[in-house]
Design an enzyme around this catalytic site. Structure first.
Site, mmCIF file in Angstrom:
data_model
loop_
_atom_site.group_PDB
_atom_site.id
_atom_site.type_symbol
_atom_site.label_atom_id
_atom_site.label_comp_id
_atom_site.label_asym_id
_atom_site.label_seq_id
_atom_site.Cartn_x
_atom_site.Cartn_y
_atom_site.Cartn_z
ATOM 1 N N PRO A 26 38.442 65.712 36.904
ATOM 2 C CA PRO A 26 39.322 64.442 36.445
ATOM 3 C C PRO A 26 38.324 63.563 36.413
ATOM 4 O O PRO A 26 37.577 63.010 37.107
ATOM 5 C CB PRO A 26 40.086 64.423 37.937
ATOM 6 C CG PRO A 26 39.718 65.469 38.683
ATOM 7 C CD PRO A 26 38.606 66.048 38.139
ATOM 8 N N LYS A 57 43.060 67.156 43.762
ATOM 9 C CA LYS A 57 41.421 67.267 43.458
ATOM 10 C C LYS A 57 40.485 66.589 44.385
ATOM 11 O O LYS A 57 40.782 65.463 44.644
ATOM 12 C CB LYS A 57 41.062 66.866 41.988
ATOM 13 C CG LYS A 57 41.563 67.582 40.569
ATOM 14 C CD LYS A 57 41.270 68.884 40.493
ATOM 15 C CE LYS A 57 41.953 69.515 39.311
ATOM 16 N NZ LYS A 57 41.049 70.601 38.710
ATOM 17 N N ASN A 121 46.808 57.703 28.759
ATOM 18 C CA ASN A 121 47.045 59.281 27.985
ATOM 19 C C ASN A 121 46.606 60.264 29.021
ATOM 20 O O ASN A 121 45.244 59.764 29.684
ATOM 21 C CB ASN A 121 46.493 59.177 26.740
ATOM 22 C CG ASN A 121 46.936 58.193 25.986
ATOM 23 O OD1 ASN A 121 48.386 58.122 25.715
ATOM 24 N ND2 ASN A 121 46.308 57.170 25.651
#
Length: 139
Positions: A26, A57, A121
């Site tokens: 990530p 995560k 996004n």
């Protein structure tokens, strides 16, 4: 500890998450036209925890980059705004995306960035398209 568990001892991101079955990358990249001053590192660390909590995560996998004082316009105006991208191998889902958007907005609002002047996004990356440690996560 398995890939589904974090290494955080403060309880911020403990346990398995239904969207996370494999380790990944990530990476949150934010660009804003406001000056975060001496709070920039604090905001980056808070963003890391946000991503950890929302995606499940481990925080040790999470990277955060913030560019402040950037040239950004939104809707034709240079009023305070922010643009972001989150890339992850898995853990991209409507629930986690909404939580990240809301929490990042909370972190930037004190600097004048209104909730309707932030785009983030979200990209679910194939393992073969993420490089780390001289190879991709696909091998």
């Amino acid at each position: 500890m398995s890939a589904d568990e974090t290494t955080k001892s403060d309880g911020a991101c403990l346990g398995a998450h239904p969207f996370n079955s494999l380790p990944g990358d990530p990476s949150l990249h934010l660009v804003t036209n406001v000056d975060l001053g001496d709070k920039k590192l604090e905001i980056m660390k808070a963003c890391s925890k946000v991503v950890c909590q929302a995606t499940g995560k481990p925080e040790s996998y999470i990277a955060v980059s913030i560019t402040d004082n950037a040239s950004v316009i939104f809707g034709g105006s240079d009023a305070p705004a922010a643009l972001g991208n989150l890339y992850s191998i898995g853990a991209i889902a409507m629930e986690s995306n909404g939580k990240i958007t809301s929490d990042v907005t909370d972190l930037l609002e004190p600097y004048g960035v209104a909730e309707n002047r932030i785009y983030i996004n979200f990209f679910d990356m194939p393992r073969a398209n993420v490089g780390w440690s001289r190879r991709t996560f696909a091998g």
